[in-house]
Design a protein around this motif. Structure first.
Motif, mmCIF file in Angstrom:
data_model
loop_
_atom_site.group_PDB
_atom_site.id
_atom_site.type_symbol
_atom_site.label_atom_id
_atom_site.label_comp_id
_atom_site.label_asym_id
_atom_site.label_seq_id
_atom_site.Cartn_x
_atom_site.Cartn_y
_atom_site.Cartn_z
ATOM 1 N N GLY A 1 13.868 14.207 -10.613
ATOM 2 C CA GLY A 1 12.605 14.103 -11.331
ATOM 3 C C GLY A 1 11.606 15.096 -10.785
ATOM 4 O O GLY A 1 11.751 15.626 -9.683
ATOM 5 N N ARG A 2 10.567 15.376 -11.553
ATOM 6 C CA ARG A 2 9.547 16.320 -11.105
ATOM 7 C C ARG A 2 8.174 15.832 -11.542
ATOM 8 O O ARG A 2 7.789 15.976 -12.698
ATOM 9 C CB ARG A 2 9.789 17.714 -11.704
ATOM 10 C CG ARG A 2 11.019 18.380 -11.174
ATOM 11 C CD ARG A 2 10.766 18.915 -9.749
ATOM 12 N NE ARG A 2 12.021 19.315 -9.174
ATOM 13 C CZ ARG A 2 12.466 18.916 -7.988
ATOM 14 N NH1 ARG A 2 11.759 18.109 -7.255
ATOM 15 N NH2 ARG A 2 13.612 19.321 -7.528
ATOM 16 N N LYS A 3 7.435 15.242 -10.607
ATOM 17 C CA LYS A 3 6.067 14.816 -10.880
ATOM 18 C C LYS A 3 5.145 15.613 -9.973
ATOM 19 O O LYS A 3 5.494 15.910 -8.833
ATOM 20 C CB LYS A 3 5.877 13.323 -10.569
ATOM 21 C CG LYS A 3 6.662 12.397 -11.447
ATOM 22 C CD LYS A 3 6.282 10.936 -11.211
ATOM 23 C CE LYS A 3 6.509 10.498 -9.789
ATOM 24 N NZ LYS A 3 6.406 9.050 -9.579
ATOM 25 N N PRO A 4 3.955 15.916 -10.449
ATOM 26 C CA PRO A 4 3.000 16.616 -9.568
ATOM 27 C C PRO A 4 2.448 15.657 -8.524
ATOM 28 O O PRO A 4 2.372 14.445 -8.761
ATOM 29 C CB PRO A 4 1.895 17.059 -10.534
ATOM 30 C CG PRO A 4 1.958 16.070 -11.659
ATOM 31 C CD PRO A 4 3.413 15.688 -11.781
ATOM 32 N N ARG B 1 0.830 -1.209 0.000
ATOM 33 C CA ARG B 1 0.000 0.000 0.000
ATOM 34 C C ARG B 1 0.861 1.254 0.000
ATOM 35 O O ARG B 1 0.552 2.224 -0.703
ATOM 36 C CB ARG B 1 -0.967 -0.009 1.187
ATOM 37 C CG ARG B 1 -2.084 -1.038 0.992
ATOM 38 C CD ARG B 1 -3.131 -0.999 2.086
ATOM 39 N NE ARG B 1 -2.522 -1.300 3.373
ATOM 40 C CZ ARG B 1 -2.886 -0.768 4.533
ATOM 41 N NH1 ARG B 1 -3.873 0.096 4.586
ATOM 42 N NH2 ARG B 1 -2.282 -1.101 5.649
ATOM 43 N N LEU B 2 1.956 1.253 0.772
ATOM 44 C CA LEU B 2 2.832 2.422 0.751
ATOM 45 C C LEU B 2 3.393 2.636 -0.655
ATOM 46 O O LEU B 2 3.419 3.760 -1.149
ATOM 47 C CB LEU B 2 3.973 2.275 1.762
ATOM 48 C CG LEU B 2 4.956 3.454 1.771
ATOM 49 C CD1 LEU B 2 4.257 4.772 2.102
ATOM 50 C CD2 LEU B 2 6.110 3.189 2.724
ATOM 51 N N ALA B 3 3.828 1.580 -1.315
ATOM 52 C CA ALA B 3 4.377 1.711 -2.668
ATOM 53 C C ALA B 3 3.355 2.318 -3.628
ATOM 54 O O ALA B 3 3.709 3.154 -4.467
ATOM 55 C CB ALA B 3 4.852 0.356 -3.184
ATOM 56 N N ALA C 1 1.991 7.011 -6.880
ATOM 57 C CA ALA C 1 0.954 7.972 -7.250
ATOM 58 C C ALA C 1 1.246 9.378 -6.713
ATOM 59 O O ALA C 1 0.518 10.317 -7.035
ATOM 60 C CB ALA C 1 -0.398 7.499 -6.722
ATOM 61 N N VAL C 2 2.300 9.519 -5.917
ATOM 62 C CA VAL C 2 2.629 10.780 -5.234
ATOM 63 C C VAL C 2 1.364 11.288 -4.530
ATOM 64 O O VAL C 2 0.928 12.416 -4.693
ATOM 65 C CB VAL C 2 3.220 11.833 -6.198
ATOM 66 C CG1 VAL C 2 3.840 12.979 -5.420
ATOM 67 C CG2 VAL C 2 4.258 11.220 -7.128
ATOM 68 N N ASP C 3 0.774 10.405 -3.736
ATOM 69 C CA ASP C 3 -0.496 10.664 -3.078
ATOM 70 C C ASP C 3 -0.299 10.606 -1.564
ATOM 71 O O ASP C 3 -0.403 9.546 -0.940
ATOM 72 C CB ASP C 3 -1.523 9.627 -3.549
ATOM 73 C CG ASP C 3 -2.942 10.109 -3.391
ATOM 74 O OD1 ASP C 3 -3.161 11.231 -2.881
ATOM 75 O OD2 ASP C 3 -3.849 9.348 -3.789
ATOM 76 N N PHE C 4 -0.018 11.748 -0.991
ATOM 77 C CA PHE C 4 0.352 11.830 0.417
ATOM 78 C C PHE C 4 -0.811 11.606 1.378
ATOM 79 O O PHE C 4 -0.646 10.961 2.412
ATOM 80 C CB PHE C 4 0.997 13.193 0.703
ATOM 81 C CG PHE C 4 2.196 13.482 -0.145
ATOM 82 C CD1 PHE C 4 3.397 12.839 0.089
ATOM 83 C CD2 PHE C 4 2.116 14.373 -1.203
ATOM 84 C CE1 PHE C 4 4.507 13.096 -0.704
ATOM 85 C CE2 PHE C 4 3.223 14.631 -1.999
ATOM 86 C CZ PHE C 4 4.412 13.990 -1.750
ATOM 87 N N ALA C 5 -1.981 12.160 1.062
ATOM 88 C CA ALA C 5 -3.104 12.125 2.008
ATOM 89 C C ALA C 5 -3.473 10.704 2.436
ATOM 90 O O ALA C 5 -3.543 10.431 3.638
ATOM 91 C CB ALA C 5 -4.309 12.868 1.438
#
Length: 155
Positions: A149-152, A23-25, A30-34
Motif C-alpha cells: 500500500g502507499r499512503k502519505p 494511542r499507538l494505533a 494516521a501515518v503520523d510519526f511525530a
C-alpha cells in the motif's frame, strides 16, 4: 514467595497499558510519526519482522515504522485481550497484544495482516503514562511480510 506471572494487575495500570496501545494505533492509522515518538523512550530497543535489534527511536522510525505504516490500513489492537505483567513497584511492565490490519499485495489486492506484540514499559511515578522501552512486533505465521500500500505520511 514464588514468582508468578499471573499476579493481579491494578486496574489503573492495565487501563494505561491499553491506552498506550490505543494511542499507538491512532498514530499508525494516521501515518503520523511525530506524535508517536512520545510513546517511546528515546533509546528504546526494538526488533520485528523487518529488522534485527535497533537501538533508538529514530532508528526504529526510519527502519520499521516508515516501512510499514504507510503500506497498511485499519491497524487496530484487540484491546480487550491485552495482557500485562507489572512489577511490584508498578514502575515497569510488559504488555502483550494482538493486532488486526489490512495489507496489500503487489497487484493491490488486500490480505489480512495480523500480528502480535510484546512491549516493555517504564514510568517514573505510579499513575504516569507508560513509555515503551522495548518492542517486539511480529506477524502471524503465513502472513505476507511485505505490504505494498502507499499512503502519505502526516508527519
Amino acid at each position: 514467595m514464588a514468582v508468578k506471572a499471573g499476579t493481579p494487575v491494578a486496574p489503573e495500570d492495565i487501563a494505561l497499558i491499553r491506552d498506550w496501545f490505543a494511542r499507538l494505533a491512532e498514530h499508525v492509522r494516521a501515518v503520523d510519526f511525530a506524535p508517536a515518538r512520545a510513546l517511546f523512550a528515546e533509546d528504546f530497543i526494538a526488533f520485528g519482522t523487518h529488522t534485527d535489534f535497533m537501538n533508538g527511536r529514530d532508528n526504529a522510525e526510519a527502519n520499521q515504522w516508515r516501512r510499514v505504516w504507510p503500506t497498511i490500513d485499519g491497524f487496530t489492537w484487540r484491546l480487550d485481550g491485552v495482557q500485562a505483567v507489572v512489577s511490584p513497584d508498578r514502575l515497569h511492565a510488559t504488555g502483550m497484544a494482538v493486532w488486526d490490519s489490512t495489507g496489500y499485495r503487489e497487484d493491490g489486492s488486500p490480505f489480512d495482516r495480523l500480528g502480535r506484540a510484546t512491549v516493555t514499559f517504564a514510568r517514573e511515578t505510579i499513575g504516569d503514562p507508560w513509555v515503551a522501552t522495548h518492542t517486539h512486533m511480529s506477524l502471524f505465521r503465513g502472513t505476507p511480510e511485505v505490504s505494498h500500500g502507499r499512503k502519505p505520511s502526516r508527519s
